[in-house]
Design an enzyme around this catalytic site. Sequence first.
Site, PDB file in Angstrom:
ATOM      1  CE  LYS A 175      -4.438   0.878   0.189  1.00 37.85           C
ATOM      2  NZ  LYS A 175      -5.580   0.014  -0.182  1.00 37.85           N
ATOM      3  CG  ASP A 233      -7.368   3.198  -0.783  1.00 37.63           C
ATOM      4  OD1 ASP A 233      -7.830   2.042  -0.714  1.00 37.63           O
ATOM      5  OD2 ASP A 233      -7.452   4.005   0.161  1.00 37.63           O
TER       6      ASP A 233
HETATM    7  P1  NDP Z   1     -12.962   7.802  -2.879  1.00 40.59           P
HETATM    8  O1  NDP Z   1     -11.872   8.759  -2.704  1.00 40.59           O
HETATM    9  O2  NDP Z   1     -13.550   7.564  -4.211  1.00 40.59           O
HETATM   10  O3  NDP Z   1     -14.162   8.142  -1.880  1.00 40.59           O
HETATM   11  C1  NDP Z   1     -13.962   8.227  -0.520  1.00 40.59           C
HETATM   12  C2  NDP Z   1     -15.280   8.584   0.148  1.00 40.59           C
HETATM   13  O4  NDP Z   1     -15.150   8.394   1.559  1.00 40.59           O
HETATM   14  C3  NDP Z   1     -15.667  10.032  -0.052  1.00 40.59           C
HETATM   15  O5  NDP Z   1     -17.050  10.137  -0.040  1.00 40.59           O
HETATM   16  C4  NDP Z   1     -15.049  10.691   1.162  1.00 40.59           C
HETATM   17  O6  NDP Z   1     -15.648  11.906   1.546  1.00 40.59           O
HETATM   18  C5  NDP Z   1     -15.284   9.642   2.212  1.00 40.59           C
HETATM   19  N1  NDP Z   1     -14.272   9.802   3.253  1.00 40.59           N
HETATM   20  C6  NDP Z   1     -12.925   9.771   3.096  1.00 40.59           C
HETATM   21  N2  NDP Z   1     -12.317   9.995   4.255  1.00 40.59           N
HETATM   22  C7  NDP Z   1     -13.297  10.192   5.157  1.00 40.59           C
HETATM   23  C8  NDP Z   1     -13.307  10.452   6.535  1.00 40.59           C
HETATM   24  N3  NDP Z   1     -12.157  10.597   7.223  1.00 40.59           N
HETATM   25  N4  NDP Z   1     -14.521  10.566   7.157  1.00 40.59           N
HETATM   26  C9  NDP Z   1     -15.676  10.421   6.459  1.00 40.59           C
HETATM   27  N5  NDP Z   1     -15.728  10.167   5.145  1.00 40.59           N
HETATM   28  C10 NDP Z   1     -14.560  10.058   4.506  1.00 40.59           C
HETATM   29  O7  NDP Z   1     -12.404   6.406  -2.274  1.00 40.59           O
HETATM   30  P2  NDP Z   1     -12.926   4.932  -2.494  1.00 40.59           P
HETATM   31  O8  NDP Z   1     -14.385   4.914  -2.677  1.00 40.59           O
HETATM   32  O9  NDP Z   1     -12.047   4.297  -3.492  1.00 40.59           O
HETATM   33  O10 NDP Z   1     -12.539   4.258  -1.083  1.00 40.59           O
HETATM   34  C11 NDP Z   1     -13.470   4.173  -0.007  1.00 40.59           C
HETATM   35  C12 NDP Z   1     -13.029   3.064   0.935  1.00 40.59           C
HETATM   36  O11 NDP Z   1     -12.978   1.813   0.221  1.00 40.59           O
HETATM   37  C13 NDP Z   1     -11.636   3.236   1.552  1.00 40.59           C
HETATM   38  O12 NDP Z   1     -11.647   2.671   2.845  1.00 40.59           O
HETATM   39  C14 NDP Z   1     -10.756   2.375   0.655  1.00 40.59           C
HETATM   40  O13 NDP Z   1      -9.594   1.951   1.317  1.00 40.59           O
HETATM   41  C15 NDP Z   1     -11.698   1.210   0.391  1.00 40.59           C
HETATM   42  N6  NDP Z   1     -11.411   0.384  -0.791  1.00 40.59           N
HETATM   43  C16 NDP Z   1     -11.298   0.940  -2.035  1.00 40.59           C
HETATM   44  C17 NDP Z   1     -11.052   0.132  -3.120  1.00 40.59           C
HETATM   45  C18 NDP Z   1     -11.004   0.673  -4.509  1.00 40.59           C
HETATM   46  O14 NDP Z   1     -10.901  -0.145  -5.433  1.00 40.59           O
HETATM   47  N7  NDP Z   1     -11.101   1.958  -4.727  1.00 40.59           N
HETATM   48  C19 NDP Z   1     -10.853  -1.322  -2.961  1.00 40.59           C
HETATM   49  C20 NDP Z   1     -11.075  -1.803  -1.630  1.00 40.59           C
HETATM   50  C21 NDP Z   1     -11.320  -0.959  -0.588  1.00 40.59           C
HETATM   51  P3  NDP Z   1     -14.844  13.298   1.387  1.00 40.59           P
HETATM   52  O15 NDP Z   1     -14.968  13.618  -0.068  1.00 40.59           O
HETATM   53  O16 NDP Z   1     -15.524  14.251   2.288  1.00 40.59           O
HETATM   54  O17 NDP Z   1     -13.410  13.032   1.810  1.00 40.59           O
HETATM   55  O1  2IT Z   2      -7.885  -1.664  -0.674  1.00 43.31           O
HETATM   56  C1  2IT Z   2      -7.842  -2.163  -1.822  1.00 43.31           C
HETATM   57  O2  2IT Z   2      -7.993  -3.369  -2.005  1.00 43.31           O
HETATM   58  C2  2IT Z   2      -7.637  -1.260  -2.950  1.00 43.31           C
HETATM   59  N1  2IT Z   2      -7.570  -0.051  -2.760  1.00 43.31           N
HETATM   60  C3  2IT Z   2      -7.491  -1.806  -4.335  1.00 43.31           C
HETATM   61  C4  2IT Z   2      -6.086  -2.288  -4.567  1.00 43.31           C
HETATM   62  C5  2IT Z   2      -5.779  -2.742  -5.976  1.00 43.31           C
HETATM   63  O3  2IT Z   2      -4.603  -3.052  -6.186  1.00 43.31           O
HETATM   64  O4  2IT Z   2      -6.662  -2.777  -6.833  1.00 43.31           O
END
Ligand code: NDP
Ligand code: 2IT
Length: 447
Positions: free
Chosen positions: A126, A166
């Site tokens: 990561k 992420d």
């Molecule tokens: P994005 O940046 O697309 O969206 C993040 C969302 O979460 C936004 O709505 C943001 O709001 C909110 N957020 C972020 N930080 C905070 C906080 N401290 N408190 C409240 N809300 C918050 O990210 P993703 O959708 O990609 O990721 C969301 C989650 O999913 C994370 O935990 C990530 O690690 C996990 N994840 C993502 C994957 C991927 O493929 N993208 C894969 C597996 C897991 P704001 O705009 O106000 O910051």
């Molecule tokens: O938390 C996760 O699994 C991710 N942000 C996606 C990682 C990836 O390599 O697609």
Amino acid sequence: MKSKINAFMKEVEERNGHEPEFMQAVQEVAETVIPYIVGQDIYHGKNILMRMVEPERAVTFRVAWVDDQGEIQVNRGYRIQMNSAIGPYKGGLRFHPTVNMSILKFLAFEQVFKNSLTTLPMGGGKGGSDFDPKGKSDSEIMRFCQSFMTELYRHIGPNTDVPAGDIGVGGREIGYLYGMYKRLKNEFTGVLTGKGMSWGGSLIRPEATGYGTVYFAENMLKTRDDSIKGKTVLISGSGNVAQYATEKATQLGAKVVTLSDSAGYIHDADGIDAEKLAFVMELKNVKRGRIKEYVKKYPSAKYVAGKTPWSEKCDVALPCATQNEVNGEDAKMLLSNGCFVVSEGANMPSDLDAVHEFLNAKILYAPGKASNAGGVATSGLEMSQNSLRMNWTREEVDSKLKEIMANIHAACIQYGNDGNGYIDYVKGANIAGFVKVADAMLAQGVV
Ligand code: NDP
Ligand code: 2IT
């Protein structure tokens, strides 16, 4: 058993006590994996879990860049290469002001188990930066990404370490990062995933984490002869994972009533249908606006500032925003309002109190390392397509994703079934993820 776990945690704390999120992620794994190790002779005397909590390598670096006013800004970049026993390091990059060693080590540690669960050959890593993308122009984002990659490129490669997105890193950022890598190395390779479709990306990768989280919930519901159809669903976040979890849940006949960001949440009692979701996608992905604007467009919905959605009534909760967004009190509230399915789209969204509440209540509770693994699994499928120099269709990738989520669910049952019909998915995911990596480490000796 408690004393064995405590002794292990004490030793981990000596080196890592100043990293609370990392300690939390290790504690959750230790509580389930140490009792398993104790019963398995092959692991005795190998100190295997202690080896797994120490990153193979961690780099930090300066990221200097020039903003639109001509001022020089300095951020910190990181890449944690946690474990490569079963494949090249694989895991996302997070750009958020809260990024530090503790956050990235917890994410890298979870990634090792998650990637193992996918059945694909990927180790865990990561990275990211404390850079805050909010309010930055496109040119600033591009210059930052270019500067970030100017150092990161030394440490990654298609057979070494393959980053992806992420929080704060989506298709736009992956594009700028990829362009700079290609320029520096003069190589067109699958060094990043989440790429655009015309330059090596995979269909369904943008959708995969959110879709997978819902597929996992469906698998859990099936064990009780139930389905998500007709269920009321709370979703937090409004980014990539939240958007596609909303899309899939709605397609399968559920009613999604909430979305949120770090400033508050919206509740729409009529449900966030396809048309409303299209508005949210335009708002978040193109205009880069805030979720409270939803109620201007749809005035029958309400906006609650400064709160998370967990006090609302639901059957199913899908936390899709960030770590520790559900605490013990939130968990109690969800349970008392009738919630009986929690499938985590985010990484470690439930704190340890919340995890224990869900487990004690014996609801269908899936930890992120199982339920959100669809994202990285589809990244693995993107890597396969890059190696084959071929593109699979949407249907092919989606059916592989479904199959992988079903396999992860089956692995959780194998190791998490308590014999009385209850499935502890935390235990199941941790042990199933552990076994494959631990066995590879044993075979490869002390390295
Ligand atoms: P994005 O940046 O697309 O969206 C993040 C969302 O979460 C936004 O709505 C943001 O709001 C909110 N957020 C972020 N930080 C905070 C906080 N401290 N408190 C409240 N809300 C918050 O990210 P993703 O959708 O990609 O990721 C969301 C989650 O999913 C994370 O935990 C990530 O690690 C996990 N994840 C993502 C994957 C991927 O493929 N993208 C894969 C597996 C897991 P704001 O705009 O106000 O910051
Ligand atoms: O938390 C996760 O699994 C991710 N942000 C996606 C990682 C990836 O390599 O697609």
